[in-house]
Design an enzyme around this catalytic site. Structure first.
Site, PDB file in Angstrom:
ATOM      1  N   CYS A   1       0.836  -1.203   0.000  1.00 49.23           N
ATOM      2  CA  CYS A   1       0.000   0.000   0.000  1.00 49.23           C
ATOM      3  C   CYS A   1       0.879   1.265   0.000  1.00 49.23           C
ATOM      4  CB  CYS A   1      -0.975  -0.048   1.173  1.00 49.23           C
ATOM      5  SG  CYS A   1      -2.308   1.157   1.043  1.00 49.23           S
TER       6      CYS A   1
ATOM      7  N   GLU B   1      -0.999  -8.680   4.781  1.00 46.28           N
ATOM      8  CA  GLU B   1      -0.858  -8.836   6.241  1.00 46.28           C
ATOM      9  C   GLU B   1      -2.203  -8.719   6.955  1.00 46.28           C
ATOM     10  OE1 GLU B   1      -0.643  -6.107   4.723  1.00 46.28           O
ATOM     11  OE2 GLU B   1      -0.996  -4.375   6.024  1.00 46.28           O
TER      12      GLU B   1
ATOM     13  N   HIS C   1      -3.465  -5.575   0.923  1.00 43.70           N
ATOM     14  CA  HIS C   1      -2.791  -5.824   2.210  1.00 43.70           C
ATOM     15  C   HIS C   1      -2.751  -7.314   2.558  1.00 43.70           C
ATOM     16  CE1 HIS C   1      -2.460  -1.681   3.858  1.00 43.70           C
ATOM     17  NE2 HIS C   1      -3.478  -1.426   3.059  1.00 43.70           N
TER      18      HIS C   1
END
Lengths: 230, 82
Positions: free
Chosen positions: A86, A204, A202
């Site tokens: 990002c 994660e 994302h």
């Protein structure tokens, strides 16, 4: 394998990335402060999401000049693994480690939704465990609209450097599946050698089923596999 | 002392979502005779320097290194003594 998560003023996914590596992946991880130069001997650097320096001027513009990013550039040129997520992707383009630019979403809206990603290149250190199906990974950004001039796009395409494209759950790359107006639905690209990846979604935030998807873990498991084999 | 007034806009080849939205709004207000609206940024920088030439050179360098992203943006500027 040791990971490092860079912390800039305004980073807000640093803890998510740290958690992903430490508690889900069970690997050692350290924070790397943006004003330091020392990469603390890490094997993979993660530039996390957020709003470095408040996104003033342009997202990632000021972070691109921080002392730590200078060290990350050297590390990348030597073949070190760098994952920009990002805002981290925006920093990588502003720092000149990846081509093109990310700017305002075509809708003018901040988009915070699950997206599906078609893996266009499964031979990178970040995608070697992906299978032939779309990955469900969320985006959360206002400036994810990828632009590069036609020559750069051709070069990226030709050399397998477009790693992810936004698609529908069936894996078809459609206009409707594009959350931000990115050229050719581009969601992630890598450098020439393949050791630097920038992606707007994302991974994660999609490491455990509890979060709605654990497809993001495949990216991190791929990194571990690559590391184990090299 | 010199003042640099710098205007930054998206390149013609880059879609400008803000400009397009402003254009629609203007048309909705009845301004049918307008088009090609582009939204940009305006920066002012006070610079100390010997002469106009030296200051302009520095402004170009600052624009290329930080103030603009040459991949998507163009800029124009003027330098005046203050």
């Amino acid at each position: 394998m040791k990971f490092g998560v860079v912390v800039f003023p305004g980073s807000n996914c640093d803890l998510d990335s740290y958690y992903m590596v430490k508690d889900v992946l069970k690997q050692p991880v350290e924070y790397l402060w943006h004003r330091d130069k020392d990469l603390k001997g890490v094997d993979c650097v993660i530039l996390p999401g957020g709003f470095t320096y408040g996104d003033y001027l342009r997202p990632g513009a000021i972070a691109g000049f921080s002392p730590l990013v200078e060290s990350v550039k050297e590390f990348a040129h030597k073949g070190g693994l760098v994952l920009g997520i990002c805002n981290g992707f925006q920093v990588l383009t502003e720092a000149g480690l990846l081509p093109g630019a990310l700017y305002l979403n075509i809708s003018l809206q901040f988009r915070c939704v699950f997206t599906y990603l078609k893996v266009e290149n499964n031979r990178t250190p970040f995608t070697n465990l992906t299978e032939d199906r779309a990955l469900k990974i969320p985006v959360a950004h206002g400036d994810g609209n990828y632009y590069a001039d036609p020559e750069t796009l051709t070069e990226l395409e030709k050399n397998g450097r477009i790693v992810f494209r936004y698609c529908n759950p069936e894996g078809e790359v459609t206009k409707e599946a594009n959350p931000n107006g990115s050229l050719d639905n581009i969601a992630g690209i890598c450098n020439e050698k393949g050791n630097v990846l920038g992606m707007m979604p994302h991974p994660e935030r999609a490491g455990e089923e509890l979060l709605g998807s654990d497809d993001g873990k495949i990216i991190f498991d791929s990194i571990l596999k690559f590391w184990g084999e090299n | 002392m010199w003042k640099a007034k710098i205007q930054v806009t998206l390149k013609k080849s880059v879609l400008d979502p803000q400009g397009a939205t402003v254009e629609k709004a203007l048309k909705a207000l009845g301004y049918d005779n307008i088009g090609d609206v582009r939204v940009g940024k305006y920066l002012e920088v006070v610079v100390e320097g010997k002469d106009n030439e030296e200051v302009e050179e520095q402004v170009v360098e600052m624009c290329q290194r930080l103030l603009t992203n040459p991949v998507i943006e163009d800029y124009t500027f003027e330098v005046t003594e203050v």
